[in-house]
Scaffold this motif. Structure first.
Motif, mmCIF file in Angstrom:
data_model
loop_
_atom_site.group_PDB
_atom_site.id
_atom_site.type_symbol
_atom_site.label_atom_id
_atom_site.label_comp_id
_atom_site.label_asym_id
_atom_site.label_seq_id
_atom_site.Cartn_x
_atom_site.Cartn_y
_atom_site.Cartn_z
ATOM 1 N N GLN A 1 0.920 -1.187 -0.023
ATOM 2 C CA GLN A 1 0.108 -0.039 0.052
ATOM 3 C C GLN A 1 0.803 1.333 -0.011
ATOM 4 O O GLN A 1 0.662 2.288 -0.754
ATOM 5 N N ALA B 1 2.501 1.467 -3.296
ATOM 6 C CA ALA B 1 1.704 2.102 -4.418
ATOM 7 C C ALA B 1 1.374 3.388 -4.291
ATOM 8 O O ALA B 1 1.174 4.202 -5.268
ATOM 9 N N ASP B 2 1.551 4.188 -3.033
ATOM 10 C CA ASP B 2 1.487 5.521 -3.171
ATOM 11 C C ASP B 2 2.697 6.425 -3.795
ATOM 12 O O ASP B 2 2.240 7.366 -4.254
ATOM 13 N N PRO C 1 3.726 3.212 -9.746
ATOM 14 C CA PRO C 1 2.755 2.617 -10.145
ATOM 15 C C PRO C 1 3.096 1.159 -10.108
ATOM 16 O O PRO C 1 4.216 0.704 -10.406
ATOM 17 N N HIS D 1 1.301 -2.959 -10.498
ATOM 18 C CA HIS D 1 0.174 -4.006 -10.600
ATOM 19 C C HIS D 1 0.499 -5.106 -9.644
ATOM 20 O O HIS D 1 1.387 -5.957 -9.740
ATOM 21 N N LYS E 1 -10.123 -4.339 -1.395
ATOM 22 C CA LYS E 1 -10.661 -2.905 -1.191
ATOM 23 C C LYS E 1 -10.270 -2.143 -0.053
ATOM 24 O O LYS E 1 -10.275 -0.784 -0.136
ATOM 25 N N PHE F 1 -6.419 -0.982 -1.092
ATOM 26 C CA PHE F 1 -5.975 -0.296 -2.397
ATOM 27 C C PHE F 1 -7.261 0.461 -2.966
ATOM 28 O O PHE F 1 -7.257 0.916 -4.178
ATOM 29 N N ASP G 1 -10.575 0.907 -4.952
ATOM 30 C CA ASP G 1 -11.137 0.431 -6.232
ATOM 31 C C ASP G 1 -10.220 0.568 -7.472
ATOM 32 O O ASP G 1 -10.569 0.818 -8.467
ATOM 33 N N SER G 2 -8.837 0.087 -7.013
ATOM 34 C CA SER G 2 -7.829 0.284 -7.934
ATOM 35 C C SER G 2 -8.011 -0.830 -8.952
ATOM 36 O O SER G 2 -8.453 -1.963 -8.661
ATOM 37 N N SER H 1 -5.752 -2.054 -10.428
ATOM 38 C CA SER H 1 -4.570 -2.896 -10.940
ATOM 39 C C SER H 1 -4.075 -3.854 -9.776
ATOM 40 O O SER H 1 -3.021 -4.370 -9.709
#
Length: 171
Positions: free
Chosen positions: A24, A27-28, A31, A33, A68, A71, A73-74, A76
């Motif tokens: 998490q 991801a901030d 990018p 996946h 959810k 992350f 509603d991402s 990726s």
């Protein structure tokens, strides 16, 4: 910019979500996946297939809730549930998804598993097709301290750089 493909095996029974918290934060910054994987391993011989289907459906629902929560509603984040031996399925998923990194939380193994190298993490590290990051069992650093540690040198205050040079030259 293309995101890095990261696989995170999640053990829903142990409830350790350190790898998800790490991803998490990652991801901030960049990018990525993600593929969240849960391996269903029922050590029972000759179960009906509907039992496996029910357990897999419950695992998939739990992974969706985790995705959810961590992350949002991402788009990726991909979720997958496999049936089999955990270390074999993790390695197979990493190969199938062309993962560039596997992130695993390191639980405290039993003494015998540690001595013999029989734990899931050890087996995944030995046979993974990509680098594997094993997070420590207990975090001793806060996210703010982590951000300070990875700050580029050009953002360091002049007096802090001078103190650091003094420490390095006298060490």
């Amino acid at each position: 910019m293309n995101g890095k493909r990261i696989l995170i095996p999640v053990n829903l029974l142990k409830g350790s979500f350190d790898a998800l918290q790490f991803a998490q934060g990652l991801a901030d910054e960049v990018p990525i996946h993600l593929t969240l994987l849960n391996v269903v391993n029922l050590n029972v011989v000759q179960l009906e297939s509907r039992i496996y289907d029910e357990v897999c459906a419950e695992s998939e629902a739990a992974l969706e809730k985790l995705a959810k929560h961590f992350f949002g509603d991402s788009l990726s984040v991909h979720i997958n549930v496999r049936v089999g031996r955990p270390h074999e399925e993790i390695v197979a998923e990493a190969g199938a998804e062309s993962s560039e990194l596997i992130i695993m939380a390191g639980p405290k193994p039993s003494r015998w598993k540690r001595l013999l190298g029989l734990g899931t993490i050890e087996r995944v590290v030995r046979s993974a097709p990509c680098p594997t990051l094993v997070l420590p069992r207990a975090w001793k650093i806060t996210p703010e301290q982590y951000r300070q540690a990875v700050r580029p040198w050009n953002n360091v205050q002049p007096h802090a750089a001078w103190q650091l040079n003094a420490v390095l030259t006298h060490a």
